[in-house]
Design a protein around this motif. Structure first.
Motif, PDB file in Angstrom:
ATOM      1  N   ILE A  11       0.858  -1.188   0.000  1.00  7.80           N
ATOM      2  CA  ILE A  11       0.000   0.000   0.000  1.00  7.80           C
ATOM      3  C   ILE A  11       0.889   1.232   0.000  1.00  7.80           C
ATOM      4  N   ARG A  12       0.514   2.209  -0.828  1.00  7.74           N
ATOM      5  CA  ARG A  12       1.272   3.441  -0.923  1.00  7.74           C
ATOM      6  C   ARG A  12       0.304   4.594  -0.751  1.00  7.74           C
ATOM      7  N   LYS A  13       0.690   5.577   0.033  1.00  6.39           N
ATOM      8  CA  LYS A  13      -0.144   6.747   0.241  1.00  6.39           C
ATOM      9  C   LYS A  13       0.054   7.704  -0.929  1.00  6.39           C
ATOM     10  N   LEU A  14      -1.058   8.104  -1.551  1.00  2.00           N
ATOM     11  CA  LEU A  14      -0.988   9.052  -2.659  1.00  2.00           C
ATOM     12  C   LEU A  14      -0.687  10.439  -2.114  1.00  2.00           C
ATOM     13  N   THR A  15       0.077  11.186  -2.881  1.00  2.00           N
ATOM     14  CA  THR A  15       0.496  12.513  -2.442  1.00  2.00           C
ATOM     15  C   THR A  15      -0.062  13.578  -3.375  1.00  2.00           C
ATOM     16  N   ALA A  16       0.091  14.827  -2.955  1.00  2.00           N
ATOM     17  CA  ALA A  16      -0.305  15.947  -3.803  1.00  2.00           C
ATOM     18  C   ALA A  16       0.520  15.940  -5.081  1.00  2.00           C
ATOM     19  N   GLU A  17       1.772  15.499  -4.978  1.00  2.44           N
ATOM     20  CA  GLU A  17       2.618  15.424  -6.169  1.00  2.44           C
ATOM     21  C   GLU A  17       2.043  14.431  -7.189  1.00  2.44           C
ATOM     22  N   ASP A  18       1.463  13.316  -6.696  1.00  4.92           N
ATOM     23  CA  ASP A  18       0.830  12.354  -7.598  1.00  4.92           C
ATOM     24  C   ASP A  18      -0.313  13.023  -8.356  1.00  4.92           C
ATOM     25  N   ALA A  19      -1.118  13.785  -7.642  1.00  3.73           N
ATOM     26  CA  ALA A  19      -2.246  14.479  -8.269  1.00  3.73           C
ATOM     27  C   ALA A  19      -1.753  15.520  -9.273  1.00  3.73           C
ATOM     28  N   GLU A  21       1.094  15.523 -10.888  1.00  3.40           N
ATOM     29  CA  GLU A  21       1.684  14.823 -12.030  1.00  3.40           C
ATOM     30  C   GLU A  21       0.584  14.334 -12.974  1.00  3.40           C
ATOM     31  N   PHE A  22      -0.495  13.802 -12.393  1.00  2.00           N
ATOM     32  CA  PHE A  22      -1.606  13.360 -13.239  1.00  2.00           C
ATOM     33  C   PHE A  22      -2.224  14.546 -13.974  1.00  2.00           C
ATOM     34  N   LEU A  23      -2.403  15.641 -13.273  1.00  2.00           N
ATOM     35  CA  LEU A  23      -2.963  16.848 -13.882  1.00  2.00           C
ATOM     36  C   LEU A  23      -2.084  17.326 -15.046  1.00  2.00           C
ATOM     37  N   LYS A  24      -0.779  17.242 -14.870  1.00  2.00           N
ATOM     38  CA  LYS A  24       0.148  17.613 -15.944  1.00  2.00           C
ATOM     39  C   LYS A  24      -0.031  16.680 -17.142  1.00  2.00           C
ATOM     40  N   ASN A  25      -0.203  15.385 -16.875  1.00  2.47           N
ATOM     41  CA  ASN A  25      -0.436  14.428 -17.959  1.00  2.47           C
ATOM     42  C   ASN A  25      -1.717  14.768 -18.718  1.00  2.47           C
ATOM     43  N   ASP A  70      -5.204   5.769 -21.610  1.00  2.00           N
ATOM     44  CA  ASP A  70      -4.102   5.963 -20.676  1.00  2.00           C
ATOM     45  C   ASP A  70      -4.500   6.937 -19.565  1.00  2.00           C
ATOM     46  N   LEU A  71      -5.269   7.971 -19.899  1.00  2.00           N
ATOM     47  CA  LEU A  71      -5.725   8.907 -18.870  1.00  2.00           C
ATOM     48  C   LEU A  71      -6.778   8.268 -17.972  1.00  2.00           C
ATOM     49  N   ASN A  76      -7.697   5.895 -12.465  1.00  2.00           N
ATOM     50  CA  ASN A  76      -8.011   4.790 -11.548  1.00  2.00           C
ATOM     51  C   ASN A  76      -7.167   4.840 -10.276  1.00  2.00           C
ATOM     52  N   THR A  77      -5.975   5.385 -10.379  1.00  2.00           N
ATOM     53  CA  THR A  77      -5.078   5.480  -9.229  1.00  2.00           C
ATOM     54  C   THR A  77      -5.747   6.213  -8.069  1.00  2.00           C
ATOM     55  N   PHE A  78      -6.633   7.139  -8.392  1.00  2.00           N
ATOM     56  CA  PHE A  78      -7.263   7.979  -7.379  1.00  2.00           C
ATOM     57  C   PHE A  78      -8.636   7.474  -6.964  1.00  2.00           C
ATOM     58  N   LEU A  79      -9.058   6.354  -7.540  1.00  2.00           N
ATOM     59  CA  LEU A  79     -10.367   5.790  -7.225  1.00  2.00           C
ATOM     60  C   LEU A  79     -10.235   4.599  -6.291  1.00  2.00           C
ATOM     61  N   PRO A  80     -11.237   4.382  -5.437  1.00  2.00           N
ATOM     62  CA  PRO A  80     -11.255   3.133  -4.671  1.00  2.00           C
ATOM     63  C   PRO A  80     -11.327   1.953  -5.644  1.00  2.00           C
TER      64      PRO A  80
END
Length: 180
Positions: A11-19, A21-25, A70-71, A76-80
């Motif tokens: 299990i990995r805790k998602l960070t603001a950086e993950d969000a 990075e996704f927004l940049k994608n 791909d998007l 999905n990374t941010f969804l349960p």
């Protein structure tokens, strides 16, 4: 932020950086479609202020990112897990009838994958590595299908062909319409 499982089961805790990075994608892929990008940002604001629920966000994301699996898979990374969106979306690919599969068919399929990705050997290696992880029980079937969709996103016939060999997982949001 939420926790999300990794490929190895940890299990990995998602960070603001993950969000971010996704927004940049998202911006890199659909940034030239300003209305879509702004609508995605508004969707995220509506979710943050609880003006829309998870199912509403999923509906909006599938509509906005249509053709950009791909998007969708990245989102999905941010969804349960229970809300994960499968790829390819059923309305993009007609349902297939399963037929009995022979060893020769499987070997022919793998040869075709190898031939198609001749100049991109890392894709073929990743495909084979994912198959081995699944076979050893270290990768769930739903994750295997998502990986194959991403690896072969520009080859829908290979994605469809893959479904002949392993049963497609049913990853539901609110209905059974989002299957590989």
């Amino acid at each position: 932020m939420k926790n999300r499982g990794e490929a190895d089961g940890s299990i990995r805790k998602l960070t603001a950086e993950d969000a971010l990075e996704f927004l940049k994608n998202v911006k890199d892929v659909i940034g030239n479609e300003t209305e879509k990008y702004e609508e995605f940002l508004q969707l995220m604001k509506d979710l943050a202020f609880q003006r829309i629920d998870t199912v509403g966000v999923i509906t909006g994301v599938k509509r906005l990112f249509r053709g950009h699996n791909d998007l969708i898979l990245g989102f999905n990374t941010f969804l349960p897990q229970r809300y994960a969106i499968a790829c390819p979306l059923e309305d993009e690919t007609p349902p297939r009838r399963r037929r009995p599969v022979k060893l020769g068919d499987a070997l022919e399929y793998i040869s075709e994958v190898k031939r198609r990705f001749e100049g991109e050997f890392h894709i073929f290696n990743s495909f084979m590595r994912n198959l081995h992880l699944y076979k050893r029980g270290k990768k769930p079937l739903s994750e295997l299908h998502r990986e194959v969709c991403v690896l072969m996103q520009d080859h829908p016939d290979l994605v469809e062909g893959f479904a002949d060999f392993l049963p497609c997982p049913s990853l539901t949001t609110t209905s059974n319409n989002d299957r590989c």
